[in-house]
Design an enzyme around this catalytic site. Structure first.
Site, PDB file in Angstrom:
ATOM      1  N   ARG A 133       0.829  -1.204   0.000  1.00  0.00           N
ATOM      2  CA  ARG A 133       0.000   0.000   0.000  1.00  0.00           C
ATOM      3  C   ARG A 133       0.869   1.261   0.000  1.00  0.00           C
ATOM      4  NH1 ARG A 133      -3.917   2.507   4.106  1.00  0.00           N
ATOM      5  NH2 ARG A 133      -5.293   3.700   2.722  1.00  0.00           N
ATOM      6  N   HIS A 140       0.815   4.143  -2.843  1.00  0.00           N
ATOM      7  CA  HIS A 140       0.554   5.532  -2.443  1.00  0.00           C
ATOM      8  C   HIS A 140       1.771   6.433  -2.661  1.00  0.00           C
ATOM      9  CE1 HIS A 140      -3.377   4.980   0.003  1.00  0.00           C
ATOM     10  NE2 HIS A 140      -3.272   4.061  -0.929  1.00  0.00           N
ATOM     11  N   ASP A 141       2.962   5.843  -2.817  1.00  0.00           N
ATOM     12  CA  ASP A 141       4.123   6.638  -3.221  1.00  0.00           C
ATOM     13  C   ASP A 141       4.068   6.921  -4.724  1.00  0.00           C
ATOM     14  OD1 ASP A 141       6.584   7.901  -3.518  1.00  0.00           O
ATOM     15  OD2 ASP A 141       7.685   6.019  -3.687  1.00  0.00           O
ATOM     16  N   ASP A 145       9.068   8.196  -5.690  1.00  0.00           N
ATOM     17  CA  ASP A 145      10.169   9.030  -5.212  1.00  0.00           C
ATOM     18  C   ASP A 145      10.205   9.100  -3.689  1.00  0.00           C
ATOM     19  OD1 ASP A 145       7.902  10.434  -4.701  1.00  0.00           O
ATOM     20  OD2 ASP A 145       8.422  12.209  -5.875  1.00  0.00           O
ATOM     21  N   SER A 166       8.168  10.080  -1.711  1.00  0.00           N
ATOM     22  CA  SER A 166       7.658  11.346  -1.157  1.00  0.00           C
ATOM     23  C   SER A 166       6.718  11.103   0.016  1.00  0.00           C
ATOM     24  CB  SER A 166       6.957  12.163  -2.242  1.00  0.00           C
ATOM     25  OG  SER A 166       5.853  11.461  -2.770  1.00  0.00           O
ATOM     26  N   ASN A 179      -4.039   8.588   2.990  1.00  0.00           N
ATOM     27  CA  ASN A 179      -2.941   7.841   3.592  1.00  0.00           C
ATOM     28  C   ASN A 179      -3.198   7.398   5.032  1.00  0.00           C
ATOM     29  OD1 ASN A 179      -1.137   7.706   1.402  1.00  0.00           O
ATOM     30  ND2 ASN A 179      -0.574   9.855   1.707  1.00  0.00           N
ATOM     31  N   PRO A 195      -7.649   7.146  -5.731  1.00  0.00           N
ATOM     32  CA  PRO A 195      -9.113   7.043  -5.705  1.00  0.00           C
ATOM     33  C   PRO A 195      -9.625   6.504  -4.370  1.00  0.00           C
ATOM     34  CG  PRO A 195      -8.159   5.324  -7.096  1.00  0.00           C
ATOM     35  CD  PRO A 195      -7.020   6.169  -6.614  1.00  0.00           C
ATOM     36  N   HIS A 250      -5.059  -6.451  -3.078  1.00  0.00           N
ATOM     37  CA  HIS A 250      -5.998  -6.625  -1.963  1.00  0.00           C
ATOM     38  C   HIS A 250      -6.207  -8.098  -1.616  1.00  0.00           C
ATOM     39  CE1 HIS A 250      -7.868  -2.364  -2.796  1.00  0.00           C
ATOM     40  NE2 HIS A 250      -6.686  -2.308  -2.216  1.00  0.00           N
ATOM     41  N   THR A 251      -5.405  -8.969  -2.178  1.00  0.00           N
ATOM     42  CA  THR A 251      -5.386 -10.367  -1.743  1.00  0.00           C
ATOM     43  C   THR A 251      -4.672 -10.507  -0.400  1.00  0.00           C
ATOM     44  OG1 THR A 251      -4.736 -12.625  -2.347  1.00  0.00           O
ATOM     45  CG2 THR A 251      -3.249 -10.877  -3.022  1.00  0.00           C
ATOM     46  N   ASP A 261      -9.233  -9.960   1.712  1.00  0.00           N
ATOM     47  CA  ASP A 261      -9.490 -11.253   1.076  1.00  0.00           C
ATOM     48  C   ASP A 261      -9.928 -12.199   2.185  1.00  0.00           C
ATOM     49  OD1 ASP A 261      -9.382 -13.816   0.043  1.00  0.00           O
ATOM     50  OD2 ASP A 261      -7.234 -13.769  -0.404  1.00  0.00           O
ATOM     51  N   THR A 291      -8.057 -16.245   1.954  1.00  0.00           N
ATOM     52  CA  THR A 291      -6.654 -16.456   2.369  1.00  0.00           C
ATOM     53  C   THR A 291      -5.981 -15.103   2.590  1.00  0.00           C
ATOM     54  OG1 THR A 291      -6.056 -16.548   0.023  1.00  0.00           O
ATOM     55  CG2 THR A 291      -6.319 -18.666   1.147  1.00  0.00           C
ATOM     56  N   ASP A 317      -2.120 -14.613  -3.458  1.00  0.00           N
ATOM     57  CA  ASP A 317      -2.632 -15.576  -4.428  1.00  0.00           C
ATOM     58  C   ASP A 317      -3.776 -14.916  -5.212  1.00  0.00           C
ATOM     59  OD1 ASP A 317      -4.694 -15.400  -2.615  1.00  0.00           O
ATOM     60  OD2 ASP A 317      -4.409 -17.399  -1.772  1.00  0.00           O
TER      61      ASP A 317
HETATM   62  C1  HEM Z   1      -7.862   0.688  -7.472  1.00  0.00           C
HETATM   63  C2  HEM Z   1      -7.972   1.586  -6.557  1.00  0.00           C
HETATM   64  C3  HEM Z   1      -7.754   1.300  -5.103  1.00  0.00           C
HETATM   65  C4  HEM Z   1      -8.570   1.685  -4.093  1.00  0.00           C
HETATM   66  C5  HEM Z   1      -9.859   2.469  -4.233  1.00  0.00           C
HETATM   67  C6  HEM Z   1      -7.991   1.183  -2.877  1.00  0.00           C
HETATM   68  C7  HEM Z   1      -8.532   1.402  -1.626  1.00  0.00           C
HETATM   69  C8  HEM Z   1      -8.061   0.849  -0.463  1.00  0.00           C
HETATM   70  C9  HEM Z   1      -8.646   1.034   0.832  1.00  0.00           C
HETATM   71  C10 HEM Z   1      -9.865   1.886   1.125  1.00  0.00           C
HETATM   72  C11 HEM Z   1      -7.928   0.311   1.715  1.00  0.00           C
HETATM   73  C12 HEM Z   1      -8.177   0.204   3.209  1.00  0.00           C
HETATM   74  C13 HEM Z   1      -7.672   1.413   3.926  1.00  0.00           C
HETATM   75  C14 HEM Z   1      -8.194   1.452   5.339  1.00  0.00           C
HETATM   76  O1  HEM Z   1      -9.384   1.201   5.547  1.00  0.00           O
HETATM   77  O2  HEM Z   1      -7.404   1.730   6.249  1.00  0.00           O
HETATM   78  C15 HEM Z   1      -6.880  -0.335   0.988  1.00  0.00           C
HETATM   79  C16 HEM Z   1      -5.947  -1.168   1.545  1.00  0.00           C
HETATM   80  C17 HEM Z   1      -4.929  -1.726   0.836  1.00  0.00           C
HETATM   81  N1  HEM Z   1      -4.569  -1.443  -0.468  1.00  0.00           N
HETATM   82 FE1  HEM Z   1      -5.730  -0.522  -1.825  1.00  0.00          FE
HETATM   83  N2  HEM Z   1      -6.851   0.510  -3.155  1.00  0.00           N
HETATM   84  C18 HEM Z   1      -6.650   0.560  -4.501  1.00  0.00           C
HETATM   85  C19 HEM Z   1      -5.574   0.044  -5.190  1.00  0.00           C
HETATM   86  C20 HEM Z   1      -4.500  -0.563  -4.597  1.00  0.00           C
HETATM   87  C21 HEM Z   1      -3.282  -0.914  -5.284  1.00  0.00           C
HETATM   88  C22 HEM Z   1      -2.990  -0.615  -6.754  1.00  0.00           C
HETATM   89  C23 HEM Z   1      -2.472  -1.517  -4.362  1.00  0.00           C
HETATM   90  C24 HEM Z   1      -1.078  -2.049  -4.525  1.00  0.00           C
HETATM   91  C25 HEM Z   1      -0.554  -2.447  -5.668  1.00  0.00           C
HETATM   92  C26 HEM Z   1      -3.211  -1.571  -3.119  1.00  0.00           C
HETATM   93  C27 HEM Z   1      -2.775  -2.171  -1.964  1.00  0.00           C
HETATM   94  C28 HEM Z   1      -3.490  -2.194  -0.786  1.00  0.00           C
HETATM   95  C29 HEM Z   1      -3.133  -3.037   0.345  1.00  0.00           C
HETATM   96  C30 HEM Z   1      -2.049  -4.085   0.383  1.00  0.00           C
HETATM   97  C31 HEM Z   1      -4.032  -2.729   1.377  1.00  0.00           C
HETATM   98  C32 HEM Z   1      -4.050  -3.312   2.789  1.00  0.00           C
HETATM   99  C33 HEM Z   1      -3.102  -2.494   3.639  1.00  0.00           C
HETATM  100  C34 HEM Z   1      -2.869  -3.023   5.026  1.00  0.00           C
HETATM  101  O3  HEM Z   1      -3.361  -4.085   5.402  1.00  0.00           O
HETATM  102  O4  HEM Z   1      -2.146  -2.336   5.758  1.00  0.00           O
HETATM  103  N3  HEM Z   1      -4.411  -0.954  -3.287  1.00  0.00           N
HETATM  104  N4  HEM Z   1      -6.953   0.027  -0.342  1.00  0.00           N
END
Ligand code: HEM
Ligand SMILES: *[C@@H]1O[C@H](CO)[C@@H](O)[C@H](O)[C@H]1NC(C)=O
Length: 352
Positions: free
Chosen positions: A84, A88-89, A96, A98, A111, A181, A212-213, A253, A256, A261
């Site tokens: 994440r 977000h970077d 970078d 940032s 963030n 987004p 998000h797996t 997910d 798992t 996966d």
């Molecule tokens: C497509 C648009 C995306 C949206 C709208 C989105 C949104 C979110 C949201 C709302 C959360 C939970 C934050 C919280 O409730 O604290 C989250 C968690 C996460 N996102 Fe995304 N995300 C997106 C794309 C991505 C991408 C591209 C990646 C990485 C390549 C990613 C990796 C993650 C990971 C691994 C988590 C879990 C973080 C943790 O457990 O600490 N996300 N995301």
């Protein structure tokens, strides 16, 4: 100020870089061995290369992988934390580092909840790498490598990434950070947001969302789950968030949660209804430009791994409008200039 900070960086980056930078202007001839620019010299606008640190830090990838391996054995959540932070970077203004800067982007809504332990892991690796190689390797490159390794160590694909990114002098603008987004976004909005960053293949959006797996989201991110759940699994998942604690963390997910996966896509095809998946994720299963990819990745995890690797490498090469400009930070949480460092005040512990 600009001149003295440039001087500091050049000195800190080592005599060879200084020699390369000065060579053109210097009247006096330099010793032969110093006058040849090294391929790994960190300069503005250097292009990325797979061999970037071959000379300046040959042990880089070994240090990163072993440190990440040890860390995720202690805390399996770090894989999600790194992924994440990496997204977000890179998304707002290129990769970078940032968003590692204290008192900057991390204070903004998109963030919230970035894992402190994962941020600290990047700085810990930076300290280890710099103690062995000198201040040659950027925090941005360390973040890319650590994320890449964490994915593989959690069961995901292995892939190579080009290196040579520089660390930003300052955080990204608020506008750029809010280009990330929200979980309420429609698929059309997501496709548009990704296209604007050059990730214009719908497969980039669908595969990268597959991150998000692993990991968790706050109950508030799952949105509306007031519709009557239709089966035991959705009842159980919806119940988890009915305690009224918006900050309670639930697995993204539900099959798992700790393994990298393709189960996230299988979750999506099960269509558990509102409040079970993020709204932004659930939409991918029904939109005509993305539903076939969700089904394909659910059916074939090799296809997912292959597309995920391709899209991660693509995202890792995003650059801001100024290109690859910056410095190699001596502390991932602060810019090198003294003034900016003092303004950063208290933050996470620097481990140097
Ligand atoms: C497509 C648009 C995306 C949206 C709208 C989105 C949104 C979110 C949201 C709302 C959360 C939970 C934050 C919280 O409730 O604290 C989250 C968690 C996460 N996102 Fe995304 N995300 C997106 C794309 C991505 C991408 C591209 C990646 C990485 C390549 C990613 C990796 C993650 C990971 C691994 C988590 C879990 C973080 C943790 O457990 O600490 N996300 N995301
Ligand atoms: C890049 O340029 C900026 C501004 O001119 C300078 O401060 C910085 O030190 C340069 N970075 C490197 C790595 O040479």
């Amino acid at each position: 100020m600009a001149i003295s900070s440039r001087g500091t960086v050049v000195l800190a980056t080592g005599l060879l870089v200084a020699a390369a930078v000065c060579a053109a202007a210097a009247a006096a001839p330099l010793p032969r061995s110093l006058s040849r620019p090294r391929p790994s010299a960190m300069k503005n606008d250097t292009s990325l290369s797979h061999y970037f640190y071959v000379d300046s830090c040959p042990q880089l990838e070994t240090i990163v992988r072993s440190t990440v391996d040890n860390a995720i054995r202690q805390d399996v959540r770090l894989t999600a934390g790194l992924l994440r932070i990496f997204f977000h970077d890179c998304f707002p203004q290129g990769c970078d580092a940032s968003n590692l800067l204290d008192n900057g982007e991390r204070l903004l809504a998109p963030n919230v909840g970035l894992q402190q332990g994962a941020l600290q892991l990047i700085e810990d690796i930076r300290a280890k790498v710099h103690s062995q190689c000198g201040p040659t390797v950027s925090c941005a490159d360390i973040l890319v490598l650590a994320t890449r390794d964490a994915v593989n160590l959690a069961g995901g694909p292995a892939f190579t990434v080009p290196l040579g990114r520089l660390d930003s002098f300052a955080p990204a603008s608020d506008g750029d950070v809010f280009s990330l987004p929200p979980p309420t976004a429609s698929v059309d909005t997501l496709l548009d947001a990704f296209s604007r960053k050059g990730l214009s293949d719908p497969a980039d959006l669908v595969a990268l969302s597959g991150a998000h797996t692993v990991g968790k989201a706050r109950c508030s991110s799952f949105g509306n789950d007031t519709i009557t759940p239709k089966d035991d699994i959705s009842r159980c998942l919806a119940g988890f968030c009915s305690t009224g604690d918006a900050n309670r963390l639930r697995d993204l997910d539900f099959l798992t949660p700790e393994v990298f996966d393709n189960m996230y896509y299988i979750d999506l095809t099960l269509n558990k209804g509102p409040g079970v998946m993020l709204n932004s994720d659930q939409g991918l299963a029904s939109h005509p430009r993305t539903n076939w990819l969700v089904r394909g990745f659910a059916d074939n995890h090799w296809w997912f791994f292959d597309q995920f690797s391709t899209s991660m490498v693509k995202m890792s090469q995003l650059k801001g409008p100024q290109g690859n400009v910056g410095e190699v930070r001596g502390n991932c949480f602060r810019p090198n200039t003294a003034a900016a460092g003092a303004a950063a005040g208290e933050g996470l512990a620097a481990s140097a």
